[in-house]
Write a protein that holds these residues in place. Structure first.
Motif, PDB file in Angstrom:
ATOM      1  N   SER A 341       0.828  -1.206   0.000  1.00  0.00           N
ATOM      2  CA  SER A 341       0.000   0.000   0.000  1.00  0.00           C
ATOM      3  C   SER A 341       0.862   1.256   0.000  1.00  0.00           C
ATOM      4  CB  SER A 341      -0.925  -0.004   1.224  1.00  0.00           C
ATOM      5  OG  SER A 341      -1.842  -1.081   1.173  1.00  0.00           O
ATOM      6  N   LEU A 342       1.952   1.222   0.765  1.00  0.00           N
ATOM      7  CA  LEU A 342       2.864   2.368   0.786  1.00  0.00           C
ATOM      8  C   LEU A 342       3.508   2.586  -0.581  1.00  0.00           C
ATOM      9  CD1 LEU A 342       4.490   1.837   4.292  1.00  0.00           C
ATOM     10  CD2 LEU A 342       3.420   3.965   3.507  1.00  0.00           C
ATOM     11  N   GLY A 343       3.923   1.493  -1.220  1.00  0.00           N
ATOM     12  CA  GLY A 343       4.518   1.619  -2.547  1.00  0.00           C
ATOM     13  C   GLY A 343       3.567   2.252  -3.538  1.00  0.00           C
ATOM     14  N   ILE A 344       2.321   1.826  -3.502  1.00  0.00           N
ATOM     15  CA  ILE A 344       1.326   2.359  -4.431  1.00  0.00           C
ATOM     16  C   ILE A 344       1.046   3.837  -4.140  1.00  0.00           C
ATOM     17  CG2 ILE A 344      -1.133   2.235  -5.018  1.00  0.00           C
ATOM     18  CD1 ILE A 344      -0.791  -0.850  -4.787  1.00  0.00           C
ATOM     19  N   ALA A 345       0.946   4.186  -2.855  1.00  0.00           N
ATOM     20  CA  ALA A 345       0.696   5.590  -2.510  1.00  0.00           C
ATOM     21  C   ALA A 345       1.831   6.483  -3.018  1.00  0.00           C
ATOM     22  CB  ALA A 345       0.535   5.731  -0.996  1.00  0.00           C
ATOM     23  N   TYR A 346       3.075   6.036  -2.872  1.00  0.00           N
ATOM     24  CA  TYR A 346       4.196   6.830  -3.381  1.00  0.00           C
ATOM     25  C   TYR A 346       4.184   6.884  -4.913  1.00  0.00           C
ATOM     26  CZ  TYR A 346       6.506   7.675   1.080  1.00  0.00           C
ATOM     27  OH  TYR A 346       6.812   8.145   2.328  1.00  0.00           O
ATOM     28  N   ASP A 347       3.780   5.775  -5.555  1.00  0.00           N
ATOM     29  CA  ASP A 347       3.642   5.801  -7.017  1.00  0.00           C
ATOM     30  C   ASP A 347       2.630   6.860  -7.445  1.00  0.00           C
ATOM     31  OD1 ASP A 347       5.461   3.753  -7.305  1.00  0.00           O
ATOM     32  OD2 ASP A 347       3.944   2.182  -7.514  1.00  0.00           O
ATOM     33  N   LEU A 348       1.512   6.898  -6.739  1.00  0.00           N
ATOM     34  CA  LEU A 348       0.459   7.847  -7.089  1.00  0.00           C
ATOM     35  C   LEU A 348       0.900   9.292  -6.844  1.00  0.00           C
ATOM     36  CD1 LEU A 348      -2.584   5.850  -5.661  1.00  0.00           C
ATOM     37  CD2 LEU A 348      -2.065   6.254  -8.070  1.00  0.00           C
ATOM     38  N   LEU A 349       1.843   9.469  -5.925  1.00  0.00           N
ATOM     39  CA  LEU A 349       2.409  10.800  -5.680  1.00  0.00           C
ATOM     40  C   LEU A 349       3.471  11.159  -6.720  1.00  0.00           C
ATOM     41  CD1 LEU A 349       2.935  11.127  -1.816  1.00  0.00           C
ATOM     42  CD2 LEU A 349       1.663  12.697  -3.287  1.00  0.00           C
ATOM     43  N   GLY A 350       3.863  10.164  -7.538  1.00  0.00           N
ATOM     44  CA  GLY A 350       4.908  10.404  -8.524  1.00  0.00           C
ATOM     45  C   GLY A 350       6.302  10.195  -7.975  1.00  0.00           C
ATOM     46  N   GLN A 351       6.418   9.648  -6.757  1.00  0.00           N
ATOM     47  CA  GLN A 351       7.719   9.388  -6.134  1.00  0.00           C
ATOM     48  C   GLN A 351       8.071   7.913  -6.363  1.00  0.00           C
ATOM     49  OE1 GLN A 351       7.863  10.902  -2.082  1.00  0.00           O
ATOM     50  NE2 GLN A 351       6.632  12.682  -2.637  1.00  0.00           N
ATOM     51  N   TYR A 352       8.443   7.607  -7.622  1.00  0.00           N
ATOM     52  CA  TYR A 352       8.556   6.210  -8.044  1.00  0.00           C
ATOM     53  C   TYR A 352       9.734   5.476  -7.405  1.00  0.00           C
ATOM     54  CZ  TYR A 352       5.254   8.026 -11.402  1.00  0.00           C
ATOM     55  OH  TYR A 352       4.170   8.630 -11.962  1.00  0.00           O
ATOM     56  N   GLN A 353      10.844   6.153  -7.152  1.00  0.00           N
ATOM     57  CA  GLN A 353      11.981   5.477  -6.529  1.00  0.00           C
ATOM     58  C   GLN A 353      11.625   5.010  -5.121  1.00  0.00           C
ATOM     59  OE1 GLN A 353      14.891   4.745  -8.308  1.00  0.00           O
ATOM     60  NE2 GLN A 353      14.983   3.339  -6.566  1.00  0.00           N
ATOM     61  N   GLN A 354      10.907   5.861  -4.387  1.00  0.00           N
ATOM     62  CA  GLN A 354      10.447   5.474  -3.055  1.00  0.00           C
ATOM     63  C   GLN A 354       9.452   4.330  -3.163  1.00  0.00           C
ATOM     64  OE1 GLN A 354      11.417   7.251   0.024  1.00  0.00           O
ATOM     65  NE2 GLN A 354      10.683   5.301   0.812  1.00  0.00           N
ATOM     66  N   GLY A 355       8.580   4.387  -4.159  1.00  0.00           N
ATOM     67  CA  GLY A 355       7.617   3.311  -4.373  1.00  0.00           C
ATOM     68  C   GLY A 355       8.310   1.990  -4.648  1.00  0.00           C
ATOM     69  N   ILE A 356       9.372   2.022  -5.457  1.00  0.00           N
ATOM     70  CA  ILE A 356      10.112   0.804  -5.796  1.00  0.00           C
ATOM     71  C   ILE A 356      10.678   0.144  -4.541  1.00  0.00           C
ATOM     72  CG2 ILE A 356      12.282   0.023  -6.845  1.00  0.00           C
ATOM     73  CD1 ILE A 356      11.610   1.835  -9.231  1.00  0.00           C
ATOM     74  N   GLU A 357      11.198   0.946  -3.623  1.00  0.00           N
ATOM     75  CA  GLU A 357      11.786   0.393  -2.398  1.00  0.00           C
ATOM     76  C   GLU A 357      10.743  -0.387  -1.596  1.00  0.00           C
ATOM     77  OE1 GLU A 357      13.695   3.501  -0.218  1.00  0.00           O
ATOM     78  OE2 GLU A 357      14.912   4.148  -1.944  1.00  0.00           O
ATOM     79  N   TYR A 358       9.530   0.158  -1.511  1.00  0.00           N
ATOM     80  CA  TYR A 358       8.479  -0.549  -0.768  1.00  0.00           C
ATOM     81  C   TYR A 358       7.994  -1.785  -1.526  1.00  0.00           C
ATOM     82  CZ  TYR A 358       8.162   3.042   2.820  1.00  0.00           C
ATOM     83  OH  TYR A 358       8.447   3.877   3.871  1.00  0.00           O
ATOM     84  N   HIS A 359       7.885  -1.687  -2.854  1.00  0.00           N
ATOM     85  CA  HIS A 359       7.468  -2.861  -3.631  1.00  0.00           C
ATOM     86  C   HIS A 359       8.480  -3.996  -3.493  1.00  0.00           C
ATOM     87  CE1 HIS A 359       4.114  -0.724  -5.185  1.00  0.00           C
ATOM     88  NE2 HIS A 359       4.777   0.047  -6.020  1.00  0.00           N
ATOM     89  N   GLN A 360       9.759  -3.653  -3.443  1.00  0.00           N
ATOM     90  CA  GLN A 360      10.786  -4.690  -3.297  1.00  0.00           C
ATOM     91  C   GLN A 360      10.692  -5.368  -1.934  1.00  0.00           C
ATOM     92  OE1 GLN A 360      14.206  -2.243  -4.195  1.00  0.00           O
ATOM     93  NE2 GLN A 360      14.365  -3.029  -6.283  1.00  0.00           N
ATOM     94  N   GLN A 361      10.391  -4.586  -0.891  1.00  0.00           N
ATOM     95  CA  GLN A 361      10.203  -5.185   0.438  1.00  0.00           C
ATOM     96  C   GLN A 361       8.949  -6.064   0.460  1.00  0.00           C
ATOM     97  OE1 GLN A 361      10.873  -2.464   3.898  1.00  0.00           O
ATOM     98  NE2 GLN A 361      11.258  -0.922   2.303  1.00  0.00           N
TER      99      GLN A 361
END
Length: 427
Positions: A341-361
């Motif tokens: 959920s955190l990864g998706i929220a950061y993706d929606l904010l346009g902060q894709y690098q941060q989103g990637i870190e959460y998706h990897q976890q």
């Protein structure tokens, strides 16, 4: 001009609607526009608003208040706030969200839809003071109920324009995100057989012991079973029964569960704002009870509802709180869900690098606990973020692996999302 690539039927209806809107913009005219396709509705509204502006006609929008769903009150408020209407300038008013009014009674004697229909039936003369065309957008089912329950108002309409859903190729974007499911941490969905069994238990207990506290659990269980079959109207009615009885019996656990379930039902009906109120009440109850698992699940719901409302920083805050509790109580599945959920929220904010870190976890935990759906979903969302960062080849590898897993576990909808993303990149 109508939107590009409209079917011939929709193109014809659009031109008829536009003609009706421009014939006389300083006289009351009630027009009903019907479609079940929200994307198409938005495109058509944007198109005729542009055409109206080209004719020096002011396009305006109004939204019904679910707490007071009155067309007359909505138009009066709009007129009071709009100088163009006060000056009698040519204008057209589009009335939105009538289709979002609930047909289920929650606490009140009448549902939101019933209040709306009742107000329409007796509003004919009151609307005559408005000197502009009104376009009321409705889904087909709501239009049918309106014609049945407010026949006088329906007979007064100036025209009905029906638009059918257009076939489209979805683009890679928010609609393709593999969202962590609202009930991912909860019990599996009930089968139709379980529904029949629960119905029988409820019926017997209502006859023999209508005040039994066991009914609170059964109402919640049966509501969740109906929700699993996408029958949200039945589910909401049962959750409301559970809540009423839980309050009577001072059953705070049953009350908390019913409140969260009501939030889920409203969120599933496209009402995240109203759902937030029930989630907040449920969160308070779970905290009073010291139920950390219930608290975490409710924070998850609050985060998802905030996502739906576009309130991504608030969503991140809720998901972070959920993540902290999941780690505290050792809930690995809940931890994975929070990370996704955190990864998706950061993706929606346009902060894709941060989103990637959460998706990897998320991916690492999904593989650790054998969650194949979570593994595929995290790979898919990694692919989406990588596309945004220009890393197409790495994204393709993620999409292909995700598609293989989705097909393996029988998730064709998600596999179709992967196909769409792959076609987008290959083109």
């Amino acid at each position: 001009m109508p939107p590009a690539a409209l079917s011939s039927l929709n193109d014809r209806e659009y031109r008829k609607l536009l003609l009706a809107l421009t014939l006389d913009t300083q006289r009351l005219e009630l027009l009903i526009a019907i479609t079940d396709d929200r994307n198409l509705q938005d495109q058509l509204i944007a198109a005729y608003e542009a055409d109206l502006k080209a004719e020096d006609i002011t396009p305006l929008r109004a939204r019904l208040d679910p707490n007071r769903p009155s067309l007359r009150a909505t138009l009066e408020e709009l007129a009071a706030q709009t100088p163009a209407l006060q000056a009698g300038e040519p204008a057209v008013v589009t009335v939105l969200n009538a289709g979002e009014l609930l047909g289920v009674r929650l606490d009140d004697e009448k549902s939101e839809q019933e209040k709306f229909f009742f107000s329409l039936q007796w509003t004919r003369e009151a609307l005559r003071k408005f000197t502009f065309p009104i376009v009321l957008w409705l889904p087909d089912a709501v239009a049918t109920r309106l014609a049945q329950q407010a026949p006088d108002f329906w007979s007064w309409r100036g025209g009905v324009f029906e638009f059918v859903a257009e076939a489209r190729e979805p683009a890679v974007g928010r609609e393709l995100l593999a969202m962590p499911m609202r009930g991912l941490q909860d019990e599996p969905q009930k089968s139709p057989i379980a529904i029949a069994d629960l119905q029988q238990q409820v019926a017997q207990l209502e006859q023999t012991a209508p005040e039994s506290p066991l009914l609170i659990t059964l109402y919640n269980n049966l509501g969740e079973a109906y929700s699993g079959q996408y029958d949200y109207k039945q589910a909401l009615e049962l959750y409301e029964k559970a809540l009423t009885l839980a309050k009577t019996k001072n059953d705070r656990a049953g009350e908390a569960r019913a409140l969260r379930n009501l939030g889920d039902g409203l969120a599933d009906c496209g009402r995240p704002f109203q759902a937030m109120g029930y989630y907040q009440q449920a969160l308070e109850k779970y905290r009073e009870l010291g139920d950390r698992s219930g608290e975490a699940k409710t924070l998850n719901r609050l985060g998802l509802a905030s996502d739906d409302l576009g309130q991504y920083p608030q969503a991140i805050e809720y998901h972070q709180q959920n993540l902290a509790i999941a780690r505290e109580i050792g809930d690995r599945s809940g931890e994975a869900n929070s990370l996704g959920s955190l990864g998706i929220a950061y993706d929606l904010l346009g902060q894709y690098q941060q989103g990637i870190e959460y998706h990897q976890q998320w991916l690492a935990i999904a593989r650790e606990i054998g969650d194949r759906f979570g593994e595929a979903a995290s790979l898919f969302n990694l692919g989406n973020a990588l596309v945004k960062l220009g890393q197409a080849q790495q994204a393709i590898s993620n999409y292909e692996t995700a598609k293989a897993i989705f097909e393996e576990i029988g998730q064709p909808f998600n596999a179709d999302k992967c196909d769409t993303a792959l076609r987008s990149l290959n083109n």
